[in-house]
Design an enzyme around this catalytic site. Sequence first.
Site, PDB file in Angstrom:
ATOM      1  N   GLU A   1      72.680  76.159  63.719  1.00  0.00           N
ATOM      2  CA  GLU A   1      72.565  77.596  63.890  1.00  0.00           C
ATOM      3  C   GLU A   1      73.768  78.036  64.703  1.00  0.00           C
ATOM      4  OE1 GLU A   1      69.404  79.158  66.323  1.00  0.00           O
ATOM      5  OE2 GLU A   1      69.419  81.070  65.303  1.00  0.00           O
TER       6      GLU A   1
ATOM      7  N   MET B   1      67.822  73.848  70.867  1.00  0.00           N
ATOM      8  CA  MET B   1      67.813  74.354  69.497  1.00  0.00           C
ATOM      9  C   MET B   1      66.553  73.877  68.782  1.00  0.00           C
ATOM     10  SD  MET B   1      69.309  76.027  67.072  1.00  0.00           S
ATOM     11  CE  MET B   1      68.534  76.206  65.474  1.00  0.00           C
ATOM     12  N   GLU B   2      65.907  74.842  68.119  1.00  0.00           N
ATOM     13  CA  GLU B   2      64.560  74.633  67.584  1.00  0.00           C
ATOM     14  C   GLU B   2      64.458  73.911  66.257  1.00  0.00           C
ATOM     15  OE1 GLU B   2      66.279  77.544  67.742  1.00  0.00           O
ATOM     16  OE2 GLU B   2      65.763  78.911  66.122  1.00  0.00           O
TER      17      GLU B   2
ATOM     18  N   HIS C   1      59.660  77.842  74.587  1.00  0.00           N
ATOM     19  CA  HIS C   1      60.479  78.692  73.713  1.00  0.00           C
ATOM     20  C   HIS C   1      60.730  78.013  72.362  1.00  0.00           C
ATOM     21  CE1 HIS C   1      63.895  81.638  73.100  1.00  0.00           C
ATOM     22  NE2 HIS C   1      64.246  80.675  72.248  1.00  0.00           N
ATOM     23  N   GLU C   2      61.232  76.796  72.407  1.00  0.00           N
ATOM     24  CA  GLU C   2      61.619  76.131  71.152  1.00  0.00           C
ATOM     25  C   GLU C   2      60.397  75.779  70.304  1.00  0.00           C
ATOM     26  OE1 GLU C   2      64.555  76.573  70.606  1.00  0.00           O
ATOM     27  OE2 GLU C   2      65.402  76.760  72.614  1.00  0.00           O
TER      28      GLU C   2
ATOM     29  N   HIS D   1      59.279  78.682  68.268  1.00  0.00           N
ATOM     30  CA  HIS D   1      60.089  78.868  67.059  1.00  0.00           C
ATOM     31  C   HIS D   1      59.577  78.036  65.885  1.00  0.00           C
ATOM     32  CE1 HIS D   1      63.302  81.422  68.386  1.00  0.00           C
ATOM     33  NE2 HIS D   1      63.863  80.572  69.218  1.00  0.00           N
TER      34      HIS D   1
ATOM     35  N   GLU E   1      64.413  85.460  68.503  1.00  0.00           N
ATOM     36  CA  GLU E   1      64.733  85.146  69.902  1.00  0.00           C
ATOM     37  C   GLU E   1      63.944  85.985  70.893  1.00  0.00           C
ATOM     38  OE1 GLU E   1      65.867  82.514  70.404  1.00  0.00           O
ATOM     39  OE2 GLU E   1      67.094  81.981  68.669  1.00  0.00           O
TER      40      GLU E   1
END
Length: 839
Positions: free
Chosen positions: A136, A238-239, A272-273, A276, A295
Amino acid sequence: MPEKRPFERLPADVSPINYSLCLKPDLLDFTFEGKLEAAAQVRQATNQIVMNCADIDIITASYAPEGDEEIHATGFNYQNEDEKVTLSFPSTLQTGTGTLKIDFVGELNDKMKGFYRSKYTTPSGEVRYAAVTQFENVIDRKPYPDDENVVEVKFARTPVMSTYLVAFVVGEYDFVETRSKDGVCVRVYTPVGKAEQGKFALEVAAKTLPFYKDYFNVPYPLPKIDLIAIADFAAGAMENWGLVTYRETALLIDPKNSCSSSRQWVALVVGHELAHQWFGNLVTMEWWTHLWLNEGFASWIEYLCVDHCFPEYDIWTQFVSADYTRAQELDALDNSHPIEVSVGHPAEVDEIFDAISYSKGASVIRMLHDYIGDKDFKKGMNMYLTKFQQKNAATEDLWESLENASGKPIAAVMNTWTKQMGFPLIYVEAEQVEDDRLLRLSQRKFCASGPYVGEDCPQWMVPITISTSEDPNHAKLKILMDKPEMNVVLKNVKPDQWVKLNLGTVGFYRTQYSSAMLESLLPGIRDLSLPPVDRLGLQNDLFSLARAGIISTVEVLKVMEAFVNEPNYTVWSDLSCNLGILSTLLSHTDFYEEIQEFVKDVFSPIGERLGWDPKPGEGHLDALLRGLVLGKLGKAGHKATLEEARRRFKDHVEGKQILSADLRSPVYLTVLKHGDGTTLDIMLKLHKQADMQEEKNRIERVLGATLSPELIQKVLTFALSEEVRPQDTVSVIGGVAGGSKHGRKAAWKFIKDNWEELYNRYQGGFLISRLIKLSVEGFAVDKMAGEVKAFFESHPAPSAERTIQQCCENILLNAAWLKRDAESIHQYLLQRKASPPTA
Ligand code: BES
Ligand code: ZN
């Protein structure tokens, strides 16, 4: 803004169905070979296939219609700027399905993008490399495969998914493993020998998966999830679906050597991840214009998740200081942008990973959640995720689901927040009418340079809550302000009661009270009858009104003095941050010392109450507060704090008494700021010896506190040395710029002198924006705005264009603020010194 670069999305005439990809990385030559076999569908007859592609060389490519002969591509036309390649075929590919085969080679680069190499040191001190991916926003390209000595590892087929979410890592790692309550196999991969440090994140992840499953009422869609710590990593994490990559400092926790704020950070990043995995991965945004949805949403729900796992963190109050106020600061600029922003060229994608997409996005979702209520919000989320699973969705789609679930005009309300930039300032005055209180409200766009002037002022549909001193923790009235002016009657409010807007600091607006209303609220700060997050919001609003020239900065200093009895960590943290901004501003004057005196006066009562050592029964927030306060006092040169910091530092270095992790940052900062070359050398030695990246980062961030020009130069040189990981250079240089007046100038000169190397290191990218922001924002002389602008005109950084404009705007704002208020602040500080206030 300069002209947008023309850019076209990929044509839809040929679409992929399933990729099978074989990759063979070579960790000695830093190259890889790849073979792609993709099932594809030709939807419209064509003799070309356009694909995304960056930094790889195609050797051969062919397309075979089902049951038919292969057709070999005869031309590969690379459009490097747009990260695309066009394959040309000698005959027409007819509609129907077929197989696309491509053989390619590429380099394992060291730019932390695409398929890259990450350097690490083994426990025995050997330097080695891992091969890692970060796709990404690399719009999906790069790698996509024979030797007896080679091990082949095969992976199962994934659900339908976006290619930017694919990840693979080849390297040596240890891991810890568990199974979540809902049966998902969870692993945390760590550097060799450090499996223990993965336990905290493992626990958080295992608690988080069932929490989201329950919240969304949709199970986690894969049988396993891996979380892995990568040495060289540009973002925080990063997810990637099923294999989430993290910086080491966002995943690893050592019970003895990690501080409380790291624990909290790891919990937030994991929250957070993992969010996602549903919101972003199971349902992906239709195009980068809707990046904010990914986000902003994840940046909101990470708090919900941490609040569930660690209620003792009081994390929602911290949200206000970390995201809400940060977003308002940026969004008040003329060079801000709407949450939903049209995005064309890939360079423009990097640009929108900013506080608007993340923090304003999260803040407006928090406001929306409050407006809808948790029950209907959950219902709407489930509708959205179910309807769009394994598909793409846009902002409107979420609004529609939430509208269906709640029966409220969600799209109408939210469009005013996501399609136009900025937010309102609500002016309010009150009048007692018999037993009732009449409020007159009006809204006008809030700008960092004062209220919006001119016709056509944008308008918002603002959910407003109103509370009174009778019940400070509950809204007496909730309204939706859908016009420029509104009168509201509050029934049965006694004349001696205060009235406050924006309970919980949830509405994304600032409030300006009439003097009488403000006067009545201030005692609520002193006697703590206003709730903490309302005290925080009030102080923050006043501070920004002062910066915008709407009220005098002296008024805010007086309000800050009312926080003598404040016990709350987050309230202090926000106040401290604002005082830091003011200190930086006043470092341009000759009365910098006086503002340091003020800082010491404000922070010493709480410093004395806390002391240096934890008391029985203290928790997470006490540890954070102690670190904050001692750091602030030490930095300002508070004598007793400085002496104790030196004593403890000496014992630490001599190995007599190791500093607790929570005290290290404040102590390091204090001794460096008030130390000499020997202190710096000791710090650099501690840095070299540190085994944990967290400790290295802790040291790197405070090095800029050093004051002498030679030492500052030494720190800057160190920033670009092999000792500092490429992604961390930014915070070392940023620390120098924020550390002192001389540091600011030296950091800027250093960036100019080393521009090519820095730019090349981050290949444009969002780290370059961060570096620029940290390094130039603190200037406060008009001509520096011109200098910064001119430099970047001759040294373009496309992904940082907007950041540069924002920085120049901030420099001009600082200069105006200084001209307007410096004299009166000075007078106030002098007069205060002559007759100190009695607590
Ligand atoms: N999707 C992002 C990672 C990312 C950031 C990719 C920028 C490409 C460019 C990820 O979900 C993310 O948001 N990471 C944050 C950490 C998070 C806890 C706020 C980050 O990297 O800062
Ligand atoms: Zn994210």
